[in-house]
Design a protein around this motif. Structure first.
Motif: not given
Length: 404
Positions: A217, A221, A370, A376-377
């Motif tokens: 995650q 990002t 993503y 959020m993955v």
């Protein structure tokens, strides 16, 4: 009554000679073998009125010759088994050890590279993962050492058994050989109990030890945040666009048409049935990121595909996600899933993403979908991708666009 040879008359009989021993009951040479009682007997025992008269009788030297042939067969099998184990120890185990060490090294680099982007947030995670990699490497190494010790012991045991059998074969006369029959059987049975080496996952390095939801995650990002200005210049190859799709002039937007366009040429690269299209550029190594605007479509597929993806026909081999050559995130109405090779994994998304980010890390063998807006993955796929890979798209409702 049955017999394996002409039944002897009682009386003196030449055969194995005096050294073979005499019958304690009749004092005659033990030149015959009773297959019912499994012991040597004399002619009187086997003859009319003897205790083995109705038994299956054969000459002792014939039985001894049969035993010799069996020993030769067993020795050959033992030699082949030893050769197989020797090759396993010399080739397979060292290769396993080297591969485990190589994969462990690659895993360390992967963990360190990703954690460098989010060092301030996950130093403890870095330490935990490196310990797991080291622990997995140690486990694989210890498993290989255990296998090596086991098969070395098996080799020694086989050699001892073979030496013993060869010694019997070369030094025992017929009578002594017959007396050792049970021992021969036990030793050959013991050898047969030593199974050949089998492939085992315990001897391989498990790459899953580097998997961490937190790291994935944070890493996704960081990648999308730091590389957003340098995203891939992905454009769609006009020659691959299905007649059901219309491509914009900037080669970034696909629009679905219910009726096939007659203006499309019959290009060998074109998808002629399913509403698919491939990008111009392919990726063979490295880290790649692109974003697709999907908010206007309720039926689309986004992902990657290999060059082997078939283009012609209505079969599933040309349908994205239904073959071994494509990996896609798909939406149909309010249903989302990840598809590959006919396997469809449902994704329980609470809302429809407006944009879909695709992250392809060929070094790590990872494809990640993503949502940039929420960070959020949506799905992560780990596999060994066959290169080169092309970004791939399918649209069956409205439009989708590659974000520039």
């Amino acid at each position: 009554m049955s017999a394996d040879a002409t039944r002897p008359e009682s009386g003196p009989e030449s055969g194995l000679g005096p050294e073979a021993g005499l019958c304690p009951e009749h004092g005659e040479p033990l030149s015959w073998f009773c297959r019912c009682e499994r012991r040597p007997v004399c002619a009187a025992c086997a003859g009319l009125g003897g205790r083995c008269h109705r038994h299956r009788i054969r000459r002792a030297e014939e039985h001894a010759e049969e035993l010799r042939n069996k020993i030769v067969d067993h020795c050959e099998r033992l030699q082949l088994q030893s050769a197989g184990i020797t090759k396993y120890m010399a080739e397979v185990l060292p290769a396993k050890n080297q591969k485990a060490a190589s994969m462990a090294s690659a895993a360390r680099e992967l963990v360190i590279q990703r954690l460098s982007l989010v060092r301030s947030l996950c130093e403890s995670e870095e330490q935990r993962l490196l310990e797991q990699v080291h622990g997995e490497e140690e486990r694989a190494h210890q498993s290989i050492l255990t296998q090596r010790a086991h098969w070395a012991e098996a080799l020694q045991k086989l050699d001892t058994l073979r030496t013993s059998l060869v010694d019997m074969l070369t030094h025992l006369d017929d009578f002594q050989l017959i007396q050792k029959e049970q021992e021969i059987f036990e030793r050959t049975e013991e050898a047969e109990g030593i199974l050949d080496p089998q492939e085992s996952e315990k001897l391989s390095f498990n790459e899953k030890c580097t998997w961490s939801p937190l790291l994935t995650q944070l890493w996704a990002t960081a990648v999308f945040g730091s590389l957003s200005a340098g995203m891939e210049e992905v454009r769609i190859n006009q020659r691959t666009v299905s007649p059901l799709l219309r491509l914009s002039d900037d080669q970034r937007t696909l629009t679905f048409n219910a009726k096939k366009s007659k203006a499309c040429s019959d290009d060998p690269e074109r998808f002629d049935h399913w509403p698919n299209a491939l990008a111009i550029t392919s990726f063979q190594a490295g880290l790649h990121v692109w974003v697709v605007n999907v908010q206007n479509s309720c039926a689309y597929k986004v992902g990657v595909a290999s060059a082997q993806l078939p283009r012609k026909g209505s079969g599933s081999d040309c349908r994205l996600g239904h073959n071994a050559f494509s990996w896609v995130f798909s939406r149909y109405d309010q249903q989302f899933c990840f598809s590959h090779n006919g396997q469809h994994e449902p994704l329980g998304l609470l809302r429809c993403p407006a944009q879909l980010g695709v992250l392809l890390d060929l070094q790590a063998g990872e494809l990640l979908f993503y949502e940039p807006a929420s960070g959020m993955v949506l799905y992560a796929c780990h596999t060994s991708f066959p290169g080169p890979l092309f970004p791939v798209f399918a649209v069956a409702d409205q439009t989708i666009s590659i974000v520039h």
